[in-house]
Design a protein around this motif. Structure first.
Motif, mmCIF file in Angstrom:
data_model
loop_
_atom_site.group_PDB
_atom_site.id
_atom_site.type_symbol
_atom_site.label_atom_id
_atom_site.label_comp_id
_atom_site.label_asym_id
_atom_site.label_seq_id
_atom_site.Cartn_x
_atom_site.Cartn_y
_atom_site.Cartn_z
ATOM 1 N N SER A 209 14.265 1.613 -5.449
ATOM 2 C CA SER A 209 14.939 0.670 -4.552
ATOM 3 C C SER A 209 14.045 0.267 -3.384
ATOM 4 O O SER A 209 14.166 -0.849 -2.866
ATOM 5 C CB SER A 209 16.246 1.285 -4.042
ATOM 6 N N GLY A 210 13.138 1.150 -2.960
ATOM 7 C CA GLY A 210 12.241 0.811 -1.865
ATOM 8 C C GLY A 210 11.101 -0.103 -2.273
ATOM 9 O O GLY A 210 10.597 -0.891 -1.463
ATOM 10 N N SER A 211 10.667 0.009 -3.513
ATOM 11 C CA SER A 211 9.613 -0.869 -4.040
ATOM 12 C C SER A 211 10.049 -1.334 -5.427
ATOM 13 O O SER A 211 9.617 -0.810 -6.442
ATOM 14 C CB SER A 211 8.264 -0.168 -4.093
ATOM 15 N N PRO A 212 10.958 -2.323 -5.420
ATOM 16 C CA PRO A 212 11.566 -2.734 -6.688
ATOM 17 C C PRO A 212 10.640 -3.612 -7.527
ATOM 18 O O PRO A 212 9.726 -4.263 -7.003
ATOM 19 C CB PRO A 212 12.789 -3.537 -6.227
ATOM 20 N N TYR A 213 10.919 -3.620 -8.807
ATOM 21 C CA TYR A 213 10.260 -4.565 -9.718
ATOM 22 C C TYR A 213 10.599 -5.988 -9.296
ATOM 23 O O TYR A 213 11.747 -6.295 -8.958
ATOM 24 C CB TYR A 213 10.753 -4.327 -11.145
ATOM 25 N N ASP A 214 9.581 -6.855 -9.329
ATOM 26 C CA ASP A 214 9.792 -8.290 -9.097
ATOM 27 C C ASP A 214 9.160 -9.029 -10.266
ATOM 28 O O ASP A 214 8.096 -8.630 -10.766
ATOM 29 C CB ASP A 214 9.128 -8.715 -7.777
ATOM 30 N N SER A 215 9.796 -10.116 -10.668
ATOM 31 C CA SER A 215 9.297 -10.833 -11.845
ATOM 32 C C SER A 215 7.918 -11.453 -11.606
ATOM 33 O O SER A 215 7.280 -11.883 -12.571
ATOM 34 C CB SER A 215 10.298 -11.919 -12.253
ATOM 35 N N ASN A 216 7.431 -11.480 -10.367
ATOM 36 C CA ASN A 216 6.063 -11.967 -10.177
ATOM 37 C C ASN A 216 5.006 -10.926 -10.578
ATOM 38 O O ASN A 216 3.806 -11.185 -10.425
ATOM 39 C CB ASN A 216 5.842 -12.502 -8.760
ATOM 40 N N PHE A 217 5.422 -9.774 -11.090
ATOM 41 C CA PHE A 217 4.452 -8.790 -11.611
ATOM 42 C C PHE A 217 3.540 -9.424 -12.658
ATOM 43 O O PHE A 217 2.341 -9.174 -12.695
ATOM 44 C CB PHE A 217 5.199 -7.586 -12.185
ATOM 45 N N ARG A 218 4.104 -10.285 -13.488
ATOM 46 C CA ARG A 218 3.306 -10.935 -14.533
ATOM 47 C C ARG A 218 2.202 -11.802 -13.910
ATOM 48 O O ARG A 218 1.065 -11.828 -14.396
ATOM 49 C CB ARG A 218 4.214 -11.785 -15.420
ATOM 50 N N THR A 219 2.554 -12.500 -12.831
ATOM 51 C CA THR A 219 1.558 -13.293 -12.094
ATOM 52 C C THR A 219 0.454 -12.395 -11.553
ATOM 53 O O THR A 219 -0.745 -12.724 -11.630
ATOM 54 C CB THR A 219 2.250 -14.030 -10.930
ATOM 55 N N THR A 220 0.856 -11.260 -10.998
ATOM 56 C CA THR A 220 -0.137 -10.315 -10.480
ATOM 57 C C THR A 220 -1.092 -9.886 -11.580
ATOM 58 O O THR A 220 -2.323 -9.948 -11.423
ATOM 59 C CB THR A 220 0.568 -9.081 -9.882
ATOM 60 N N LEU A 221 -0.534 -9.449 -12.718
ATOM 61 C CA LEU A 221 -1.378 -8.992 -13.827
ATOM 62 C C LEU A 221 -2.335 -10.099 -14.269
ATOM 63 O O LEU A 221 -3.528 -9.869 -14.485
ATOM 64 C CB LEU A 221 -0.508 -8.552 -15.007
ATOM 65 N N GLN A 222 -1.815 -11.316 -14.389
ATOM 66 C CA GLN A 222 -2.649 -12.427 -14.859
ATOM 67 C C GLN A 222 -3.728 -12.784 -13.840
ATOM 68 O O GLN A 222 -4.879 -13.063 -14.216
ATOM 69 C CB GLN A 222 -1.786 -13.656 -15.149
#
Ligand code: G3I
Length: 302
Positions: A209-222
């Motif tokens: 909850s303090g560092s939740p998943y965000d859908s921009n993770f894919r952008t980060t990886l790319q």
């Protein structure tokens, strides 16, 4: 495919887990681990305090128990970790300056020599950036030896085992908007521009909850992949293990060609470093959780 490892292999990727040497006598644990995963990270056994408890006296007994179990069961091994502010043996905690710098170099050489040619990826440096909005390096005895300690670690590692992919590994770097992510990005871009030998970036992916998943993770990886490095999800666990989030993380890796694979940080919830958050893919009795099915389906293209 009906196991995580085989399903990941369909796209040339792996699916791994952290293994603790003390649990290799637990047959529920080993039967799941042997069946489902094709990559292994030693949860603690290859760290500095375990492998060099006294200066210059290396001890690979626990590390080799994990390594040998992995190889005997047909799995690859990620090395974790060579230079880190945490889990340093007492003698190293008490060093500073050029003596500590030399000890770091000698440690990297000693451990990598023992496993030369045997480790697919090494986490050469772990968790060197500060949390929060500063984008600064984390203060540590290693950082106080000079800002170049990270590149010295990578150059030392490349010379010690040219066959291993050399990774920088950190947490809270999955959200593209976070200062820590941007700081890590700037370092990797600088290393690539100056020819510092770095091959991969590990995103630990300890979501809660303090560092939740965000859908921009894919952008980060790319974005990291576009710098010319491979990326990997190295210590995945998610508070409450929501099936949809596990599926999204899996799809994020599959969407990025240079994402090498995913490692979850333990087998059953009871094996987790934060077991009270029930963050993993298997229940304590060894049964599969909904998140397991979601990951398997995603790996199978569903
Ligand atoms: O082995 C001793 C045992 O002899 C002693 O009785 C017991 C008492 O506390 O401690 C045992 O050592 C513990 C060790 O895990 C093995 O279980 C340490 O106290 C404990 O601190 C250590 O925790 C590990 C933690 O790293 C330490 O930093 C976790 O298992 C491990 O999952 C965790 O992994 C880290 C990654 O390396 C880096 N990224 C974050 C991740 C989670 O913190």
């Amino acid at each position: 495919e009906s196991t995580l490892g085989a399903a990941a292999a369909q796209s040339g990727r792996y699916f791994g887990t952290a293994i603790a040497s003390g649990k290799l006598g637990d047959s529920t644990y080993t039967s799941i681990a042997a069946r489902e995963f094709n990559m292994v990270t030693a949860e603690n056994e290859m760290k500095i305090d375990a492998t060099e408890p006294q200066r210059g006296q290396f001890n690979f007994s626990a590390a080799d128990r994990v390594y040998n179990w992995a190889v005997q069961n047909g799995k690859q091994v990620r090395g974790h970790t060579l230079a880190w502010h945490s889990q340093q043996p007492g003698w190293m905690q008490n060093l500073s300056g050029s003596a500590l710098r030399q000890a770091m170099i000698d440690h990297i050489k000693g451990v990598m020599a023992h496993y030369k040619g045997k480790i697919t990826q090494w986490d050469v440096v772990n968790e060197a950036f500060a949390d929060g909005s500063s984008g600064a390096r984390r203060d540590s005895n290693l950082q106080r030896t000079g800002n170049d300690w990270i590149e010295v670690a990578f150059r030392t590692a490349r010379a010690a085992d040219p066959s291993a992919k050399l990774c920088y590994n950190d947490y809270n770097v999955e959200n593209w908007n976070w200062a820590k992510t941007q700081a890590m990005y700037a370092m990797v871009r600088d290393f690539k521009q100056r020819g510092v030998p770095i091959d991969c970036v590990g995103f630990q992916s300890h979501f809660n909850s303090g560092s939740p998943y965000d859908s921009n993770f894919r952008t980060t990886l790319q974005n990291f992949a576009d710098l010319g490095v491979d990326v990997a999800i190295t210590e995945l666990d998610i508070q409450g293990a929501p099936a949809s989030t596990y599926a999204n993380v899996t799809k994020d890796c599959l969407a990025v060609e240079r994402c090498l694979g995913i490692t979850v940080w333990g087998v059953r919830d009871s094996d987790s470093w934060r077991s009270e958050q029930t963050p993993l893919l298997f229940n304590n009795d060894g049964s599969k959780k909904p998140a397991y099915t979601a990951v398997l389906n995603a790996l199978n293209g569903g």
